[in-house]
Design an enzyme around this catalytic site. Structure first.
Site, PDB file in Angstrom:
ATOM      1  N   ASP A 266      67.624  32.929  22.975  1.00 36.67           N
ATOM      2  CA  ASP A 266      68.597  33.770  22.371  1.00 36.67           C
ATOM      3  C   ASP A 266      68.350  35.172  22.686  1.00 36.67           C
ATOM      4  O   ASP A 266      67.321  35.696  22.837  1.00 36.67           O
ATOM      5  CB  ASP A 266      68.832  33.849  20.860  1.00 36.67           C
ATOM      6  CG  ASP A 266      70.052  34.006  20.345  1.00 36.67           C
ATOM      7  OD1 ASP A 266      70.983  34.941  21.003  1.00 36.67           O
ATOM      8  OD2 ASP A 266      70.477  33.783  19.267  1.00 36.67           O
TER       9      ASP A 266
HETATM   10  C1  BGC Z   1      73.705  35.616  19.459  1.00 35.26           C
HETATM   11  C2  BGC Z   1      74.223  34.399  20.748  1.00 35.26           C
HETATM   12  C3  BGC Z   1      74.805  35.268  21.639  1.00 35.26           C
HETATM   13  C4  BGC Z   1      74.095  36.424  22.180  1.00 35.26           C
HETATM   14  C5  BGC Z   1      74.677  37.172  23.319  1.00 35.26           C
HETATM   15  C6  BGC Z   1      73.107  36.796  19.902  1.00 35.26           C
HETATM   16  O1  BGC Z   1      73.027  37.659  18.992  1.00 35.26           O
HETATM   17  O2  BGC Z   1      72.990  34.713  18.415  1.00 35.26           O
HETATM   18  O3  BGC Z   1      74.943  33.426  20.023  1.00 35.26           O
HETATM   19  O4  BGC Z   1      74.950  34.045  22.705  1.00 35.26           O
HETATM   20  O5  BGC Z   1      73.837  37.097  21.067  1.00 35.26           O
HETATM   21  O6  BGC Z   1      75.743  37.939  22.808  1.00 35.26           O
END
Ligand code: BGC
Length: 720
Positions: free
Chosen positions: A280
């Site tokens: 993530d």
């Molecule tokens: C989220 C993800 C997301 C990523 C990119 C993170 O804060 O948990 O689900 O894909 O950001 O935007």
């Protein structure tokens, strides 16, 4: 032909073999797209063979470079994608572009975000109980992802709604792992049919936003296996998701992205995952733990997978070169499997059929609206009997959607008011934004019927502080508004656009309640279709709605939001309806609940053995006067295998959505594979079928069981 450098090939005898084969392939079969004319560009070779050849040509530093995001590639550049990996220009290895998210394309931020088709919230998609619909949603997102230059789409989100107030509840598929798995498989198949790679997230036990970057989900093995992992298994085994995103949270100590147990033992060994794991964004990790754990890529920029750190760890013998090859090989294999080398980069400005996608968004929204209550058939509304319709409330004329990485800026959006105005031709529609409760009630009083539209905001970064429509008492006017409008006009429909469960202290006084979740850009039209009966509602709640806040699962502070950095999943498998059933609590609206303008009869259940499982069939009849669809739900009550192993009173094991014309009757068959009868036996460390009697419950919701039966296993003798 450029000669690939075959360093370390001796250690990879299959590489030598494929090299020999490749040399025999005519030049015409070599190279295309962005691949150039390298050995690995031969499309007649398997992705494994091609990856092996390319690995042999990459230097150690080039491999390290492939394990991290292209720093500064665009995550923070407003009009760009959500992230990009590094390529290797020397060998024509293209970068991968990653883009959010589960309800449509998010590209850029704030004022710079580019528009896309904003689909209904995934929780609403789950309410359709229809994997085929999920497939269509996934395919639409895939088409738009391609048209925006994305190789990997950061979705679907499949985290279980462990606590109803979790900020991302709207982004997932609800509280049940079986339902979540079926939806995820459909969605991923749809997405990947367009050539875009899915990214099932967030692995694993990621169920809250509070302290999300550090919280440790402390969870026992059986609960993990039975509640928090089965849908990931389905997503990679059946959906064949190319990638998995590790979660922010820790699981029993290590970060998810550094958990060898989760990434290697479970995901790869047990679930047979052959794709790659990415982090993530800006999640914690550690160089040695994350590499040895089984994570291939750190996004969107590098810290613990910075090349110098990887180089030092390899030099110190803490990470083996073979491990690096394994991780990079996983990335390359996926790229070859999806043809990334063999095609041109997807264009950043490809064509999107905006009108067709808007129609699809509307169809999806119509199928996700849950008719929670409809006393004395207040709905559908009939334009012939209405002269004036009041449409009041703060959510009547504003677009409502979930926030964070799954927010999509719609191409165009239709509010509830616009949708109703357009549909209710000949009816005078009076609007009031509800800020002044007395004024709104007066508007409702003077109308023949009223719609009161209320909503709750939610999104990534924060959990909801409470389950009420408004959490701060000072601004808590929505409940007061609903009560006032109900008192002013008994022909009032309460329309919710909520991210999941909300408390409805006024529910007993309302004749009709509709839950639209966040219905996407065409929500207003879809709501009008359902309220006026052009569409017959058929959706079902994928989460339980408690009657009062203290009834919710995981209500103790050490469970949620956690104490001392740890969130104890001590409720075990008693999540969602399993909790309400086991504790004998009556939810306001139970899991699986949803009404139709038709009624359905369930009859004549037959249970037959089928291989190591069983087959359950029943007759379903539409006994109403409208065509409609019923969602037949099959729950099993598993016997307790031994003292101390708690079994929930029932668990969803199969379901089927069946469309029936008025009066039509059909037999529905539901399959129960062996897994449906199994529990995770921690002593044997595997799925096990206990000897005993399994209660079969078939019905229209988890609390509306119409037919019952019993299945014996392991030679048990069962009555009834
Ligand atoms: C989220 C993800 C997301 C990523 C990119 C993170 O804060 O948990 O689900 O894909 O950001 O935007």
């Amino acid at each position: 032909m450029r000669q690939a450098r075959m360093r370390g090939a001796a250690a990879r005898w299959p590489a030598l073999l494929v090299t020999l084969c490749a040399l025999l392939v005519p030049a015409a079969a070599q190279g295309a797209g962005r691949c150039g004319e390298h050995l690995w560009c031969d499309r007649s070779l398997s992705p494994e063979q091609r990856a092996e050849l390319l690995l042999g040509a990459l230097s150690a530093d080039e491999k390290y470079g492939l394990m991290g995001g292209d720093d500064g590639s665009g995550f923070t550049v407003p009009d760009r994608n959500s992230g990009r990996s590094d390529g290797v220009a020397r060998l024509d290895v293209p970068p991968l572009t990653f883009q959010d998210g589960p309800a449509g394309i998010r590209q850029g931020f704030g004022a710079n975000q580019r528009a896309a088709t904003a689909l209904p919230a995934p929780l609403g998609l789950a309410a359709s109980f229809d994997p085929a619909l999920a497939r269509r949603a996934g395919a639409l997102v895939g088409r738009e992802a391609r048209a925006r230059g994305a190789d990997v789409l950061l979705g679907p989100t499949v985290n279980i709604a462990r606590v109803p107030q979790a900020g991302r509840t709207f982004e997932g598929y609800g509280e049940d792992p079986f339902l979540t798995g079926r939806l995820a498989v459909g969605w991923i198949r749809g997405l990947q049919s367009t050539g875009v790679i899915a990214n099932v997230k967030h692995y694993a036990a990621n169920s809250q936003e509070t302290n999300r970057l550090t919280i440790d989900s402390v969870i026992d093995e059986r609960t993990l296996r039975e509640i928090y992992l089965p849908h990931f298994e389905a997503a990679v085994r059946e959906g064949r998701s190319g990638t998995v995103m590790s979660a922010y949270n820790r699981v029993n100590g290590p970060f998810s992205g550094a958990s060898r147990e989760l990434l290697t033992d479970v995901l790869r060994r047990d679930f047979g995952f052959r794709g790659f794991v990415l982090s993530d964004f800006f999640a914690g990790g550690d160089t040695v733990g994350s590499a040895n754990g089984g994570q291939s890529l750190e996004l969107p920029a590098t810290s613990y997978f910075a090349p110098d750190r990887l180089r030092a760890a390899v030099a110190a013998g803490q990470i083996s070169p073979a491990t690096i090859d394994g991780l990079v090989g996983d990335v390359l294999r996926v790229m070859f499997r999806f043809g990334v080398f063999d095609r041109a980069a997807f264009p950043a400005d490809g064509p999107i059929d905006v009108a067709a996608h808007a129609r699809e968004a509307r169809r999806l929204a119509e199928r996700q609206l849950v008719l929670l209550k409809n006393d004395r058939r207040l709905l559908p509304l009939d334009t012939r009997r209405l002269r004036t319709l009041a449409v009041v409330g703060p959510a009547a004329d504003t677009y409502r959607a979930g926030g964070g990485s799954s927010f999509v800026k719609p191409f165009a959006s239709v509010t509830v008011l616009e949708g109703l105005r357009r549909r209710a031709r000949g009816v005078r529609v009076r609007h009031d934004d509800g800020q002044d409760v007395a004024r709104a009630a007066a508007v409702a009083r003077r109308a023949d019927a009223a719609v009161v539209a209320v909503s709750v905001e939610s999104g990534e970064f924060a959990d909801r502080p409470c389950l009420a429509l408004d959490c701060a008492p000072a601004t808590g006017t929505q409940d007061a508004l609903v009560r006032a409008v109900l008192a002013a006009n008994p022909r009032t429909v309460v329309l919710l656009q909520s991210p999941g469960p909300v408390l409805m202290p006024w529910a007993d006084d309302a004749r009709a309640i509709v839950e639209a979740f966040y219905p996407g850009q065409q929500g207003g039209h879809a709501i009008a279709s359902v309220l006026f009966g052009d569409a017959n509602p058929s959706a079902r709640l994928p989460v339980s709605y408690p009657r009062q806040a203290q009834d919710r699962p995981a209500a103790a502070p050490e469970q949620f939001p956690g104490v001392g950095g740890r969130s104890l999943f001590s409720e075990g498998v008693l999540v969602g309806y399993r909790h309400y059933d086991a504790r004998r609590l009556s939810p306001r609206f139970p899991f699986g609940h949803g009404l139709s303008y038709s009624s359905f009869r369930h009859r004549d259940v037959r249970i037959r053995p089928a291989g190591s499982g069983a087959r359950v069939s029943l007759s379903v009849q539409n006994s109403g006067r409208r065509d409609g669809a019923e969602v037949v739900q099959l729950y099993l009550g598993l016997p307790q295998p031994r003292a101390g192993v708690t079994q929930p009173p029932k668990a969803l094991k199969a379901f089927g959505r069946v469309a029936l014309r008025a009066g039509e009757r059909r037999r529905v068959t539901l399959e129960l594979p062996e897994r449906a009868f199994s529990y995770w036996d921690v002593r044997r460390n595997r799925w096990t079928v206990a000897r005993g009697c399994y209660r079969v419950m078939v019905g229209a919701s988890s609390r509306d069981i119409r037919l019952r039966g019993v299945i014996a296993r392991g030679g048990a003798v069962c009555g009834g």
